[in-house]
Design an enzyme around this catalytic site. Structure first.
Site, short mmCIF file in Angstrom:
data_model
loop_
_atom_site.label_atom_id
_atom_site.label_comp_id
_atom_site.label_asym_id
_atom_site.label_seq_id
_atom_site.Cartn_x
_atom_site.Cartn_y
_atom_site.Cartn_z
N ARG A 233 42.23 43.77 48.73
CA ARG A 233 42.32 45.02 49.50
C ARG A 233 43.03 44.90 50.84
O ARG A 233 42.93 43.86 51.50
CB ARG A 233 40.91 45.58 49.72
CG ARG A 233 40.30 46.05 48.40
CD ARG A 233 38.83 46.42 48.53
NE ARG A 233 38.34 46.93 47.24
CZ ARG A 233 37.94 46.15 46.23
NH1 ARG A 233 37.94 44.85 46.35
NH2 ARG A 233 37.56 46.70 45.09
N HIS B 10 45.10 45.54 45.24
CA HIS B 10 46.01 44.83 44.33
C HIS B 10 47.44 45.39 44.32
O HIS B 10 48.01 45.64 43.25
CB HIS B 10 45.42 44.82 42.92
CG HIS B 10 44.17 44.01 42.78
ND1 HIS B 10 43.89 42.91 43.56
CD2 HIS B 10 43.08 44.14 41.95
CE1 HIS B 10 42.72 42.39 43.21
NE2 HIS B 10 42.20 43.12 42.24
N HIS C 94 44.98 37.79 37.50
CA HIS C 94 43.69 38.45 37.35
C HIS C 94 43.09 38.26 35.95
O HIS C 94 42.60 39.21 35.35
CB HIS C 94 43.84 39.93 37.68
CG HIS C 94 42.61 40.56 38.26
ND1 HIS C 94 41.40 40.58 37.60
CD2 HIS C 94 42.41 41.15 39.45
CE1 HIS C 94 40.52 41.19 38.37
NE2 HIS C 94 41.10 41.54 39.50
N SER C 95 43.11 37.02 35.46
CA SER C 95 42.51 36.77 34.15
C SER C 95 40.99 36.86 34.23
O SER C 95 40.38 36.43 35.22
CB SER C 95 42.92 35.39 33.63
OG SER C 95 44.26 35.44 33.20
N TYR C 96 40.40 37.43 33.20
CA TYR C 96 38.94 37.52 33.07
C TYR C 96 38.52 36.48 32.04
O TYR C 96 38.83 36.62 30.85
CB TYR C 96 38.54 38.89 32.53
CG TYR C 96 38.59 40.04 33.50
CD1 TYR C 96 39.79 40.51 34.01
CD2 TYR C 96 37.42 40.70 33.89
CE1 TYR C 96 39.82 41.60 34.88
CE2 TYR C 96 37.45 41.78 34.75
CZ TYR C 96 38.65 42.22 35.25
OH TYR C 96 38.69 43.30 36.10
N ASP D 266 31.56 39.55 44.26
CA ASP D 266 32.91 40.10 44.35
C ASP D 266 33.41 39.78 45.77
O ASP D 266 33.61 40.67 46.59
CB ASP D 266 32.89 41.62 44.10
CG ASP D 266 34.29 42.19 43.95
OD1 ASP D 266 35.26 41.42 44.06
OD2 ASP D 266 34.41 43.41 43.72
N GLN E 115 38.74 34.41 45.03
CA GLN E 115 37.89 35.58 44.82
C GLN E 115 37.11 35.33 43.54
O GLN E 115 37.69 35.24 42.46
CB GLN E 115 38.76 36.84 44.68
CG GLN E 115 37.99 38.14 44.57
CD GLN E 115 37.55 38.70 45.93
OE1 GLN E 115 38.01 38.24 46.98
NE2 GLN E 115 36.67 39.68 45.92
N GLU F 295 40.20 34.32 41.26
CA GLU F 295 41.54 34.66 41.72
C GLU F 295 41.87 33.83 42.96
O GLU F 295 41.28 34.04 44.01
CB GLU F 295 41.60 36.15 42.04
CG GLU F 295 41.22 37.04 40.88
CD GLU F 295 40.62 38.36 41.35
OE1 GLU F 295 41.34 39.15 41.97
OE2 GLU F 295 39.43 38.59 41.10
C1 GAL Z 1 38.86 42.28 41.78
C2 GAL Z 1 38.25 42.96 42.96
C3 GAL Z 1 37.18 43.90 42.44
C4 GAL Z 1 37.76 44.86 41.44
C5 GAL Z 1 38.52 44.12 40.38
C6 GAL Z 1 39.28 45.03 39.45
O1 GAL Z 1 39.86 41.39 42.21
O2 GAL Z 1 37.71 42.00 43.83
O3 GAL Z 1 36.57 44.60 43.51
O4 GAL Z 1 38.58 45.77 42.12
O5 GAL Z 1 39.46 43.24 40.96
O6 GAL Z 1 38.45 45.89 38.78
#
Ligand code: GAL
Length: 376
Positions: free
Chosen positions: A112, A137, A206-208, A276, A313, A341
């Site tokens: 952010r 982002h 932003h891989s989950y 987060d 993150q 991240e």
């Molecule tokens: C993360 C962020 C979260 C949320 C997510 C996407 O990087 O820290 O708050 O926005 O991305 O849904």
């Protein structure tokens, strides 16, 4: 004469060695194929990087890691990242407003920027907001939502994008390159960028991850090599504090299950709806070092994250609520995956005491992160 002859031989030997080295290095098979089209008709390609038991698929749309197959301790393969089966899934999920950003490259600024505004060289810049009062982002037209130019490289693919001066509100023509390579379970991401005007830049992926390939990640054991984190306000903007993790649910210096303390009565956990937050890495910024480790006891999969960035993150998938249907139509439930991240701290352009994210003409932004998979 003899000296010159010897020098010549050494030189030839070096060239030969370099050549052998290059072929010896190219272990991974890299192929590409069409992956559909964007609604406007732009074609999207998908690159497949296969190295024996490991396989990564990367789309030119958003530079998205669409799938990542790794073996468990018994050699059984599973896809360990969330996402969709086809490009339509990603496009449908993308709405420019706080979407999930599954697997995508994030830019120009990861996380952010408060009130979508910052001042650089005495000039104020305003960015479009896409997360309440803030820009998240890179805003509604971030690097996750463009088609990158791609070319195959040894063991991987290189993506390139030229973001124009003023694009998404940021100053300077920025040429960004992201190179993904996969060698023996190491997915290496190398980010570079140059600008023609002073700007700010903070790229990440932003891989989950879900190392079990299903269910949730609450039993995944996490280690974060970080003694401090940056607490946030209600808008998830850092307050500016660097807080010690000692005696808090944010202390992951020893392996701890993600779910062990996630529901503790802690203001920061309430504000984040779970984890987060940005952790301040103990390693020296600029030097590649291990930042995090995740271990899934059920499958034996281990993910080590190495980076040269000052922060990470850790996001525990708190906004997932089952409403997104991912691969195979599976609902992505609360805590279905976690993100690690690697980054500069959120909102750094508004915090002079955070490590700087400024990039000036003539400088080169260059950073490396490795997601290294193994089993135990
Ligand atoms: C993360 C962020 C979260 C949320 C997510 C996407 O990087 O820290 O708050 O926005 O991305 O849904």
């Amino acid at each position: 004469m003899r000296v010159r002859e010897a020098a010549k031989r050494i030189a030839i030997g070096a060239v030969l060695l370099a050549a052998v080295g290059m072929t010896a290095e190219a272990k991974t098979k890299v192929t590409s194929q069409p992956f559909g089209k964007l609604p406007a008709g732009t074609p999207v390609e998908i690159y497949t990087l296969s190295d024996g038991a490991y396989e990564a698929r990367i789309a030119t749309y958003g530079g998205i890691v669409v799938s990542l197959k790794t073996p468990d301790r018994n050699g059984k393969s599973a896809d360990v990242v969330l996402g969709f089966d086809d490009v339509d899934g990603y496009v449908a999920n993308f709405n420019g407003l706080s979407d999930a950003y599954f697997g995508a490259i994030i830019g120009r600024y990861a996380n952010r920027i408060a009130h979508g505004s910052f001042t650089l060289d005495g000039q104020k810049y305003s960015l479009p907001k896409n997360n309440g009062e803030n820009t998240l982002h890179g805003g509604p037209h971030g690097f996750n939502n463009i088609v990158w130019k791609a070319k195959p490289v040894v063991n991987g693919v290189e993506l390139r994008y030229r973001s124009k001066d003023g694009e998404a509100g940021f100053p300077g023509n920025l040429t960004a390159t992201v190179r993904y390579t996969l060698v023996k379970g190491d997915l290496r991401i190398e980010y570079s960028a140059t600008t023609d005007k002073t700007t700010v830049v903070n790229l990440t992926n932003h891989s989950y991850f879900n190392l079990a390939g299903q269910g949730d990640i609450l039993k995944h054991e996490l280690t974060l090599h970080a003694s401090r984190f940056t607490p946030v306000d209600a808008g998830l903007i850092p307050t500016g504090q660097w807080k010690a993790v000692e005696s808090t649910p944010f202390d992951f210096r020893k392996p701890t299950a993600v779910g062990a303390r996630i529901n503790s009565d802690d203001t920061q956990l309430h504000l984040g709806r779970g984890y987060d937050h940005n952790w301040v890495l103990d390693s020296k910024s600029g030097q590649l070092a291990e930042a995090a480790e995740v271990y899934d006891p059920s499958s034996g999969r281990v993910l080590k994250v190495l980076t040269d960035q000052p922060g990470i993150q850790f996001y525990s998938g708190n906004f997932l609520d089952g409403s997104i249907k991912g691969k195979g139509g599976t609902p992505d439930v609360l805590h279905a995956a976690l993100c690690l991240e690697t980054q500069h701290f959120p909102d750094s352009p508004n915090h002079p005491d955070f490590p700087s994210t400024e990039l000036k003409p003539g400088e080169r932004y260059h950073t490396v992160t490795i997601y290294s998979f193994s089993t135990r």
